[in-house]
Design a protein around this motif. Structure first.
Motif: not given
Length: 282
Positions: A127-133, A136-139, A97-100, A87-90
């Motif tokens: 929110m970190p702008r480059d966390d591809k895992d 913070h959303l998971r938490a 695709f998320f536009d980082y 859900d949060f990585r793949d």
């Protein structure tokens, strides 16, 4: 400074996705975005300016058994109702695709609300702008019993809504002079204690501060609604909320219901356009 506050509510937050889509169409961009649980999970697509991404996420992934289901809780590497890595990585990195880059270029702040499991306090990290895992959303989404605690930098966190369900006060304290709030409960809603409260208290008995939050959550939530209603009546905040109870379950899979809910939020956002612009220009 314009703040946008988005409450959580699992599948109910599909309503908020529709409202945020309308805000993007009206080119209303917040300087300060703060979301709780599903509010921040869906809200990052607002911050990256990716129109229609949330609808695609809901229709193509959210409703599938690969996204969520009891069977995922049996996986010792997952232990969540939701398929966390998928859900949060793949999905954001391989499928939808998320536009980082656009997220990194977002000039406003993007805040996730987390609950510190040991202290029982709400924390409000950017929110970190480059966390591809998307840790913070998971938490922020980590509902008790449906998620394990999520560890970030040695601290364990749970769903942000446990400590601060509607963080409009945080937005005001951070200097927002205009605040838009999107709720997922109908006007007049009164929160009651969680039905599974006894089970949550047993499961988290080693964390007394967190357990105290569980015991007082309904009371604190209802007080937040009272304060928010007062601010709304004084013209200090602009509040979106469903006009009627949203008849969807917390983990709704009915794609027709979810699309109707999304469309309802979008129509509500467009219907309020003139009143919202009047509020913002006042």
């Amino acid at each position: 400074m314009l703040g946008l506050v988005v409450e959580g509510g699992a599948s109910r937050t599909v309503y908020s996705c529709g409202v945020m889509e309308a805000l993007m169409e009206q080119n209303i961009r917040a300087d300060y975005f703060i979301g709780v649980s599903a509010g921040i999970a869906f809200g990052v697509s607002y911050c990256s300016g990716q129109k229609d991404r949330n609808r695609k996420l809901i229709n193509d992934y959210y409703v599938t058994s690969k996204y969520s289901g009891v069977h995922h809780m049996l996986d010792p590497h997952n232990r969540s109702f939701f398929n966390l890595d998928y859900d949060f990585r793949d999905i954001p990195n391989k499928h939808l695709f998320f536009d980082y880059k656009a997220f990194a270029d977002f000039k406003g702040r993007c805040i996730s609300v987390l609950t510190d499991l040991e202290t029982g306090k709400a924390v409000y990290p950017d929110m970190p702008r480059d966390d591809k895992d998307f840790k913070h959303l998971r938490a922020s989404c980590a509902l008790p019993l449906l998620f394990p605690p999520i560890e970030i930098d040695g601290r364990k966190y749970m769903d942000g809504g446990i400590a601060d369900s509607i963080p409009f006060r945080q937005a005001l304290d951070e200097g927002c002079d205009k605040v838009i709030v999107i709720l997922t409960r109908q006007r007049g809603y009164v929160k009651a204690d969680e039905k599974a409260q006894w089970l949550i208290l047993h499961a988290f008995r080693d964390y007394p501060e967190f357990c105290e939050l569980i015991k007082t959550r309904a009371e604190r939530y209802n007080k937040q609604l009272e304060e928010l209603t007062k601010l709304r009546n004084e013209g200090k905040v602009f509040v979106f909320y469903p006009k009627k109870e949203l008849l969807v379950s917390r983990t709704e899979k009915d794609i027709a219901k979810l699309n109707r809910l999304y469309d309802y939020g979008y129509r509500h956002g467009m219907w309020a356009e003139d009143r919202l612009k009047e509020y913002l220009e006042r």
